[in-house]
Design an enzyme around this catalytic site. Structure first.
Site, PDB file in Angstrom:
ATOM      1  N   CYS A   1       1.678  58.802 -76.254  1.00  0.00           N
ATOM      2  CA  CYS A   1       1.777  60.046 -75.482  1.00  0.00           C
ATOM      3  C   CYS A   1       1.101  59.999 -74.111  1.00  0.00           C
ATOM      4  O   CYS A   1       1.728  60.357 -73.095  1.00  0.00           O
ATOM      5  CB  CYS A   1       1.213  61.219 -76.286  1.00  0.00           C
ATOM      6  SG  CYS A   1       1.451  61.111 -78.052  1.00  0.00           S
TER       7      CYS A   1
ATOM      8  N   ARG B   1      -3.456  51.163 -85.322  1.00  0.00           N
ATOM      9  CA  ARG B   1      -4.356  52.096 -85.993  1.00  0.00           C
ATOM     10  C   ARG B   1      -5.311  51.316 -86.901  1.00  0.00           C
ATOM     11  O   ARG B   1      -4.890  50.406 -87.620  1.00  0.00           O
ATOM     12  CB  ARG B   1      -3.558  53.085 -86.860  1.00  0.00           C
ATOM     13  CG  ARG B   1      -2.421  53.789 -86.125  1.00  0.00           C
ATOM     14  CD  ARG B   1      -2.888  55.024 -85.395  1.00  0.00           C
ATOM     15  NE  ARG B   1      -1.807  55.617 -84.607  1.00  0.00           N
ATOM     16  CZ  ARG B   1      -0.926  56.497 -85.093  1.00  0.00           C
ATOM     17  NH1 ARG B   1      -0.985  56.855 -86.357  1.00  0.00           N
ATOM     18  NH2 ARG B   1       0.007  57.002 -84.306  1.00  0.00           N
TER      19      ARG B   1
ATOM     20  N   GLN C   1       6.558  52.881 -83.128  1.00  0.00           N
ATOM     21  CA  GLN C   1       7.038  54.253 -83.271  1.00  0.00           C
ATOM     22  C   GLN C   1       8.331  54.451 -82.488  1.00  0.00           C
ATOM     23  O   GLN C   1       8.472  53.945 -81.377  1.00  0.00           O
ATOM     24  CB  GLN C   1       6.001  55.241 -82.734  1.00  0.00           C
ATOM     25  CG  GLN C   1       4.803  55.448 -83.633  1.00  0.00           C
ATOM     26  CD  GLN C   1       3.892  56.533 -83.086  1.00  0.00           C
ATOM     27  OE1 GLN C   1       3.556  56.531 -81.897  1.00  0.00           O
ATOM     28  NE2 GLN C   1       3.475  57.453 -83.931  1.00  0.00           N
TER      29      GLN C   1
ATOM     30  N   ASP D   1       9.323  56.744 -80.524  1.00  0.00           N
ATOM     31  CA  ASP D   1       8.631  57.853 -79.880  1.00  0.00           C
ATOM     32  C   ASP D   1       9.467  58.419 -78.738  1.00  0.00           C
ATOM     33  O   ASP D   1      10.197  57.685 -78.065  1.00  0.00           O
ATOM     34  CB  ASP D   1       7.297  57.336 -79.320  1.00  0.00           C
ATOM     35  CG  ASP D   1       6.184  58.340 -79.488  1.00  0.00           C
ATOM     36  OD1 ASP D   1       6.483  59.493 -79.815  1.00  0.00           O
ATOM     37  OD2 ASP D   1       5.022  57.961 -79.298  1.00  0.00           O
TER      38      ASP D   1
ATOM     39  N   HIS E   1       9.267  61.918 -75.696  1.00  0.00           N
ATOM     40  CA  HIS E   1       8.647  63.145 -75.216  1.00  0.00           C
ATOM     41  C   HIS E   1       9.617  63.850 -74.280  1.00  0.00           C
ATOM     42  O   HIS E   1      10.277  63.214 -73.462  1.00  0.00           O
ATOM     43  CB  HIS E   1       7.331  62.850 -74.500  1.00  0.00           C
ATOM     44  CG  HIS E   1       6.311  62.233 -75.403  1.00  0.00           C
ATOM     45  ND1 HIS E   1       6.154  60.864 -75.514  1.00  0.00           N
ATOM     46  CD2 HIS E   1       5.440  62.801 -76.265  1.00  0.00           C
ATOM     47  CE1 HIS E   1       5.214  60.619 -76.412  1.00  0.00           C
ATOM     48  NE2 HIS E   1       4.761  61.761 -76.874  1.00  0.00           N
TER      49      HIS E   1
ATOM     50  N   LYS F   1       5.056  73.060 -85.146  1.00  0.00           N
ATOM     51  CA  LYS F   1       5.878  71.870 -85.344  1.00  0.00           C
ATOM     52  C   LYS F   1       6.899  72.080 -86.445  1.00  0.00           C
ATOM     53  O   LYS F   1       6.774  72.970 -87.285  1.00  0.00           O
ATOM     54  CB  LYS F   1       5.006  70.663 -85.674  1.00  0.00           C
ATOM     55  CG  LYS F   1       4.212  70.798 -86.962  1.00  0.00           C
ATOM     56  CD  LYS F   1       3.429  69.525 -87.273  1.00  0.00           C
ATOM     57  CE  LYS F   1       2.650  69.665 -88.586  1.00  0.00           C
ATOM     58  NZ  LYS F   1       2.077  68.384 -89.038  1.00  0.00           N
TER      59      LYS F   1
ATOM     60  N   HIS G   1       6.631  66.506 -78.430  1.00  0.00           N
ATOM     61  CA  HIS G   1       6.526  65.183 -79.050  1.00  0.00           C
ATOM     62  C   HIS G   1       7.569  65.131 -80.160  1.00  0.00           C
ATOM     63  O   HIS G   1       7.690  66.091 -80.939  1.00  0.00           O
ATOM     64  CB  HIS G   1       5.161  64.961 -79.701  1.00  0.00           C
ATOM     65  CG  HIS G   1       3.989  65.145 -78.804  1.00  0.00           C
ATOM     66  ND1 HIS G   1       3.221  64.094 -78.368  1.00  0.00           N
ATOM     67  CD2 HIS G   1       3.429  66.266 -78.272  1.00  0.00           C
ATOM     68  CE1 HIS G   1       2.236  64.553 -77.615  1.00  0.00           C
ATOM     69  NE2 HIS G   1       2.342  65.867 -77.542  1.00  0.00           N
TER      70      HIS G   1
END
Length: 643
Positions: free
Chosen positions: A335, A364, A382, A384, A386, A466, A512
């Protein structure tokens, strides 16, 4: 005189305080017998809880979701009691409820054996049959530490010592056994009727590999024996589908401990599937109006201070590395990197919405005890993305994300979902007005899409509401993959702006979203969903061409090359082995189609086609075979041939 309002709106009045158990008995003897707890307002309580004032009360039984969780927690205590009776030298540590069951960690000087588990389960059944009353008592912290240390439970004493001194400590006892717990618990052990111990595994105290090794006994508990038997059948099916075994058998991936746990090595066949997944993902996102980004794997630690990750996420981040006197951090999220691209210049409202997507690898620091094949790893990619938009664009953008999500998941073979809408928690950033607008926008998008949803009041992230989608696999398990999250926090922390039509500076809304979650975990789910029998579009080898004798070797080789030139993944098996042996071997490798050529097929320029399930699909010319494979690939995971 308390007045008790029941879920159906009816009321009952009492001359004085009553317990939940007495209320249940007043309603009816059947309910009194089945009651495991109650919900008083928003709070779960034991059946011994006294109702001294007017209240809204719902009696909880094992048939309720809350009741089933209480059954499982109480069964964990039953397990600990049985272990202590059979193995007095064992120390108890923690025993939480998990999905479909529970576990309890023990410190013991030898490994528990399968025979031990049988004996423990038998003793649990005896304790349940004894119908021991379960009672709650309260101590102050220091007294509780003294008590547990006095009976040799050092781990419990350590846990309690970390609790503030002014906080009450609740203990639950049954027979001679007492355990630390918030509760609630069943009123008597006789309500624990359907349970099974499933396995024993190693674990570390507090999940840290630097601490002492413990033994974790897993179990499951249900409302009745019918539900237990159904679960055990699902468990057997899940064992057959274990992605770790199938991944090894099909040579798809490995976790190389020499390189460190939780790091995935994609083998050639697994890498083929990953490439198909990534190519498809990029194609779908490009069609949906996303621009693709590539961002670094590390950044200065200050970036993660600004984003707030070091405040809220430090335990899951690797330690910084020093370079030229400055600390750099492996990224746990993509992000902030996308935010920096946004801030590279001042944006106009005319540029919004902006949709940016990245297959970004993140890292992680998962505890070794939490690692599990592809499902829980330390490095993963990910899917991912945005979206940066104005407030009034939220609903439309969320609807676009939902459309893309359902299309992509459907192509992978998932059509059943559980949808959750999570709203503002107690601690949150952003004004009430923007939270209300954002939540209504999410709800509006779900309603426009015709998706039923479960409202998770207060379950949103601190930075925004969310939507979470849980996919249902072939054996009915639910997996959390897709999420759509609104964020008012990062735009504020990074002072993101755009120039509105009025000329004033405003903060964009940041959405996100991840559709698959991570490629590694989603691949693990796919393996188990299909039991390794991937549809043709995903299969690492879509077909194998087989010769019966050496006379057809050149022909079979040319067929494989022709089909490969058409874009299919086709191997030729020209080994001097019996055709039955080769068919069995490639069937075991779960290849979708086997193409067999003898003298007759060579003469006719055709192949005998069979599916991996053994179905004879007839003879096909090379041209017809190419068209057939193209149709199979085009169906993706929405309609595959019966196996």
């Amino acid at each position: 005189m308390p007045v008790i309002t029941l879920p159906d709106g009816s009321q009952r009045s009492f001359a004085g305080p009553v317990t939940v158990a007495e209320l249940a008995a007043d309603i009816g003897p059947g309910l009194a017998k089945a009651a495991v707890a109650a919900r008083v307002g928003d709070r779960l309580v034991d059946t011994s809880h006294r109702l001294e004032a007017d209240a809204e009360v719902a009696i909880i039984t094992a048939r309720d979701e809350d009741g089933l969780e209480i059954i499982r927690h109480s069964t964990a205590h039953l397990l600990a009691q049985a272990v202590k009776q059979l193995f007095p030298g064992a120390q108890v540590t923690i025993g939480p409820v998990i999905e479909d069951g529970f576990y309890y960690d023990f410190a013991f000087d030898r490994a528990f054996t399968p025979e031990d588990l049988e004996a423990i389960e038998k003793r649990m059944a005896e304790l349940a049959e004894a119908d021991l009353p379960v009672h709650r008592e309260v101590m102050n912290r220091d007294a509780a530490v003294t008590f547990f240390r006095g009976i040799g439970e050092e781990y419990k004493a350590q846990i309690i010592e970390e609790i503030p001194a002014d906080q009450e400590i609740s203990l639950y006892g049954q027979g001679e056994f007492k355990d630390l717990c918030r509760g609630p618990h069943v009123p008597r052990t006789g309500l624990l009727k359907a349970f099974k111990l499933t396995k024993v595994a190693g674990a570390y105290w507090r999940g840290d590999a630097r601490n002492e090794q413990l033994q974790r006994i897993y179990g499951t508990a249900w409302a009745d024996s019918k539900a237990l038997k159904a679960y055990l059948r699902r468990l057997e099916e899940a064992e057959k589908r274990d992605h770790r075994r199938i991944g090894r058998d099909l040579e798809l991936f490995s976790i190389q401990e020499d390189a460190g746990g939780g790091l995935v090595f994609w083998h050639p066949h697994g890498a083929r599937i990953r490439r198909v997944m990534e190519d498809y993902w990029r194609e779908q996102h490009t069609r949906a109006g996303y621009e693709l980004l590539f961002t670094p794997h590390i950044a200065l630690e200050d970036l993660w201070h600004t984003s707030g990750h070091t405040d809220f996420y430090r335990e899951s981040m690797y330690r910084p590395m020093e370079e030229d006197g400055q600390p750099y951090q492996l990224k746990p999220m993509n992000c902030p990197f996308h935010v920096l691209v946004y801030k590279d210049k001042l944006r106009s409202y005319r540029e919004l919405p902006m949709r940016w997507a990245e297959l970004g690898t993140v890292y992680r620091h998962e505890m070794s005890g939490a690692l599990h094949g592809l499902m829980r790893v330390r490095g993963f990619t990910q899917d991912d993305a945005h979206v940066f938009c104005q407030e009034e664009q939220i609903e439309e953008e969320v609807l676009r994300v939902l459309d893309l999500t359902l299309e992509m998941l459907g192509d992978f073979g998932f059509t059943q979902f559980e949808v959750n809408l999570s709203t503002r928690p107690e601690k949150a950033v952003g004004s009430d007005e923007i939270w209300e607008k954002a939540t209504k926008a999410l709800q509006g998008a779900l309603e426009r899409k015709g998706l039923e949803f479960i409202l998770d009041a207060g379950g949103g992230a601190f930075y925004g509401p969310k939507i979470d989608l849980k996919i249902e696999d072939a054996i009915g398990r639910k997996w959390q993959c897709s999420t759509i999250q609104l964020d008012f926090n990062l735009p504020e922390r990074f002072e993101m702006e755009y120039v509105a039509a009025s000329g004033e500076r405003r903060r964009p809304i940041m959405i996100h979203r991840a559709l698959l979650g991570s490629l590694e975990r989603f691949f693990g789910i796919l393996i188990e969903h299909y039991e390794g029998r991937f549809p043709a579009w995903l299969a690492p080898v879509q077909a194998v061409a087989l010769n019966i004798t050496d006379k057809q070797a050149d022909y079979v080789d040319s067929v494989a090359k022709t089909l490969n030139n058409q874009g299919f993944r086709v191997d030729a098996d020209l080994r001097n082995e019996k055709i039955g042996f080769k068919i069995r071997e490639h069937t075991m490798q779960k290849v979708p189609f086997l193409l067999v050529a003898g003298d007759r097929e060579k003469e006719a320029g055709s192949l005998a086609v069979r599916s991996r399930s053994g179905e004879d699909l007839g003879s096909m010319s090379i041209d017809d075979l190419g068209k057939f494979l193209a149709r199979q690939v085009a169906m993706r995971g929405r309609s595959v041939m019966e196996d």
